[in-house]
Design an enzyme around this catalytic site. Structure first.
Site, PDB file in Angstrom:
ATOM      1  N   PRO A 211       0.827  -1.207   0.000  1.00 45.00           N
ATOM      2  CA  PRO A 211       0.000   0.000   0.000  1.00 45.00           C
ATOM      3  C   PRO A 211       0.865   1.262   0.000  1.00 45.00           C
ATOM      4  O   PRO A 211       1.872   1.327   0.701  1.00 45.00           O
ATOM      5  CB  PRO A 211      -0.798  -0.122   1.293  1.00 45.00           C
ATOM      6  N   GLU A 212       0.475   2.235  -0.802  1.00 43.80           N
ATOM      7  CA  GLU A 212       1.231   3.485  -0.847  1.00 43.80           C
ATOM      8  C   GLU A 212       0.699   4.449   0.214  1.00 43.80           C
ATOM      9  O   GLU A 212      -0.276   4.164   0.920  1.00 43.80           O
ATOM     10  CB  GLU A 212       1.181   4.062  -2.260  1.00 43.80           C
TER      11      GLU A 212
ATOM     12  N   LYS B  15       4.530   5.560   4.822  1.00 48.25           N
ATOM     13  CA  LYS B  15       3.891   4.246   4.936  1.00 48.25           C
ATOM     14  C   LYS B  15       3.847   3.744   6.380  1.00 48.25           C
ATOM     15  O   LYS B  15       3.491   2.594   6.623  1.00 48.25           O
ATOM     16  CB  LYS B  15       4.636   3.249   4.045  1.00 48.25           C
TER      17      LYS B  15
ATOM     18  N   ARG C 210      12.672  -3.536  -8.588  1.00 49.44           N
ATOM     19  CA  ARG C 210      11.251  -3.263  -8.802  1.00 49.44           C
ATOM     20  C   ARG C 210      11.027  -2.915 -10.269  1.00 49.44           C
ATOM     21  O   ARG C 210      11.919  -2.408 -10.947  1.00 49.44           O
ATOM     22  CB  ARG C 210      10.790  -2.079  -7.923  1.00 49.44           C
TER      23      ARG C 210
END
Length: 295
Positions: A2-3, A52, A285
């Site tokens: 989740p950002e 976060k 990523r």
């Protein structure tokens, strides 16, 4: 993972449903038993987010510190007065939107038996919240919470006085590729893979440009656009970076397929120039970008 917009939504949700309430804190899984013992029976005073990281402050100045990581998720439920009736975190089944309602009916008689490896359960008189799979779940002191915050860069969703200048300074002092720096939480707190790709595209910045080679004006535009797009994410509960003119179907809500410019659109024509969107690996990523627009 989740950002930052999702974690800020979580903080608001916790404040709404648990703020000012004495909580029973337990660890059905057992891994957080010692921490739960420190927090149970105390009142949750404030829920805040930075990037976060989620912090729940209790009345004896201990904090529940949570970082969801790749697999963490919160689920909520309760009676009709309990407004936190959703699940937020991983897995992200519907884009970046949290899952649908899980609230109980008017005959709510307490939380259901825990299902799966529930690290921590918070219970008030009106509802409950369960945490599973988080990277970090710890009961910490105010000094320890301050130390966590000191390691983080500015959060676009706070956008406090001086944050923009601090981000520009941190970005431009490094020779690392800007695509890596935007996801370095010590440079900018809260940005993940989607916002990184979309903001770089929207500002036509080559992802491999060293931070030290980016002028202050461009760095400022990156900050401003991140503030705007993440603020939209907090409001909407999902990440949409395209304008309504690009949405198919003529509706007021962006279809998932039209929500982004480049994220997960590798091999498809760029919405702006028609060049095929590329995908590369950087920092372990996936990075999505347009070789035509971002040069």
């Amino acid at each position: 993972m989740p950002e930052g917009h999702s974690v800020h939504r979580l903080a608001r949700q916790f404040q709404d449903v648990f703020g000012g309430r004495c909580l029973d804190v337990s660890s059905p899984q057992g891994r957080f038993a010692a921490g739960a013992e420190l927090l149970t029976g105390h009142t949750m005073v404030e829920a805040t987010a930075h990037g976060k990281q989620l912090f729940l402050r209790f009345d004896h100045e201990l904090f529940l510190h949570v970082h969801l990581g790749l697999y963490g998720a919160w689920s909520f439920g309760g009676d009709s007065s309990f407004t936190g009736a959703s699940s937020i975190g991983a897995p992200r089944r519907i884009g970046e939107r949290e899952a649908g309602p899980s609230s109980e009916d008017g005959d709510y008689a307490g939380p259901p038996p825990p299902v799966g490896a529930v690290r921590v359960r918070l219970v008030s008189g009106h509802g409950w919240a369960d945490l599973r799979g988080a990277t970090t779940c710890a009961a910490i002191t105010a000094a320890e919470a301050a130390a966590v915050l000191a390691r983080l860069g500015p959060d676009p969703l706070h956008n406090r006085r001086g944050d923009r200048e601090e981000f520009i300074r941190r970005l431009r002092r490094r020779k690392t590729a800007v695509a890596l720096l935007l996801m370095d939480q010590s440079v900018l707190a809260g940005v993940g893979n989607i916002y990184r790709a979309e903001v770089l595209f929207r500002q036509a910045v080559d992802p491999w440009t060293p931070g030290s080679s980016i002028d202050a004006e461009t760095a400022g535009r990156l900050w401003d656009d991140t503030v705007d797009t993440m603020s939209d994410g907090v409001r909407d509960g999902r990440i949409v970076t395209t304008p309504p003119t690009l949405w198919t179907g003529g509706g007021a809500v962006a279809p998932d397929a039209d929500a982004h410019f480049v994220y997960k659109r590798d091999g498809m024509p760029c919405r702006a120039c028609g060049t095929l969107v590329g995908m590369s690996e950087i920092g372990a990523r996936k990075l999505y970008w347009c070789p035509g627009c971002q040069v």
